[in-house]
Enzyme design. Structure first.
Site, PDB file in Angstrom:
ATOM      1  N   CYS A  91       0.855  -1.196   0.000  1.00 22.33           N
ATOM      2  CA  CYS A  91       0.000   0.000   0.000  1.00 22.33           C
ATOM      3  C   CYS A  91       0.883   1.235   0.000  1.00 22.33           C
ATOM      4  O   CYS A  91       1.880   1.280   0.716  1.00 22.33           O
ATOM      5  CB  CYS A  91      -0.877  -0.024   1.258  1.00 22.33           C
ATOM      6  SG  CYS A  91      -1.969   1.385   1.406  1.00 22.33           S
ATOM      7  N   GLU A 134      -9.119  -1.026  -1.736  1.00 21.44           N
ATOM      8  CA  GLU A 134      -9.407   0.413  -1.880  1.00 21.44           C
ATOM      9  C   GLU A 134     -10.698   0.809  -1.153  1.00 21.44           C
ATOM     10  O   GLU A 134     -10.781   1.888  -0.557  1.00 21.44           O
ATOM     11  CB  GLU A 134      -9.481   0.813  -3.359  1.00 21.44           C
ATOM     12  CG  GLU A 134      -8.221   0.565  -4.184  1.00 21.44           C
ATOM     13  CD  GLU A 134      -6.938   1.126  -3.583  1.00 21.44           C
ATOM     14  OE1 GLU A 134      -7.008   2.094  -2.811  1.00 21.44           O
ATOM     15  OE2 GLU A 134      -5.870   0.573  -3.877  1.00 21.44           O
TER      16      GLU A 134
HETATM   17 NI    NI Z   1      -3.657   1.028  -0.071  1.00 19.88          NI
END
Ligand code: NI
Length: 170
Positions: A91, A134
């Site tokens: 991420c 997400e």
């Molecule tokens: Ni992320």
């Protein structure tokens, strides 16, 4: 054109819940454009508005090899899930950390395009993982929340130390 600042864990602003977009106006379109720029600049495959400190349910993604097929998802929602699968995730808000996370294997989801068109889609593999990752961001959730608290604390300490060193280096 603008590259936005991406918040890093353990920044508390990553925990804010994003609100649904009521009107896809020029500000939403501009936000999506800046998010795509930012995603490419940071070499990411997906980015949620929460990560750039905007509390709107907007996600951008590009899973193409050529990085030339950006997709903007407004108010994305998972409708149904089936199966379980494990995949290694990373991420942009948790730099240099890759951990295996278990998620639904197959999903049906929908979202609005910037043209206000409702798209319903089936997904599996990377796309299914990415959409779930997400949407988690929009709900203030990070992939490392699926890890043990011990592991998460270790990651928080590592990142805090790293950011401190970086700020000293300036
Ligand atoms: Ni992320």
């Amino acid at each position: 054109m603008a590259v936005l600042e991406v918040l890093h864990f353990p920044d508390a602003r990553l925990r804010k819940k994003a609100l649904p977009v009521a009107n896809i106006d020029s500000s939403v379109k501009e936000l999506a454009e800046h998010m795509i720029e930012t995603m490419y600049a940071e070499n990411g495959i997906g980015l949620a508005a929460t990560q750039v400190n905007v509390q709107k349910r907007v996600v951008v993604m590009d899973l193409s090899i050529t990085k030339s097929e950006p997709v903007v998802m407004v108010n994305p929602e998972v409708l149904t899930t089936s199966g379980l699968e494990q995949m290694q995730e990373g991420c942009l808000s948790v730099p240099d950390v890759y951990e295996t996370v278990e998620r639904a294997e197959k999903i049906k989801f929908h979202y609005l395009t910037l043209e206000n068109k409702l798209i319903e889609q089936d997904a599996e593999g990377l796309l299914a993982v990415c959409v779930q990752h997400e949407i988690d961001h929009l709900n203030g959730k990070l992939f490392i929340d699926y890890l043990s608290p011990l592991k998460r604390n270790r990651i928080a300490k590592k990142l805090e130390k790293q950011e401190k060193l970086e700020s000293q280096a300036l």
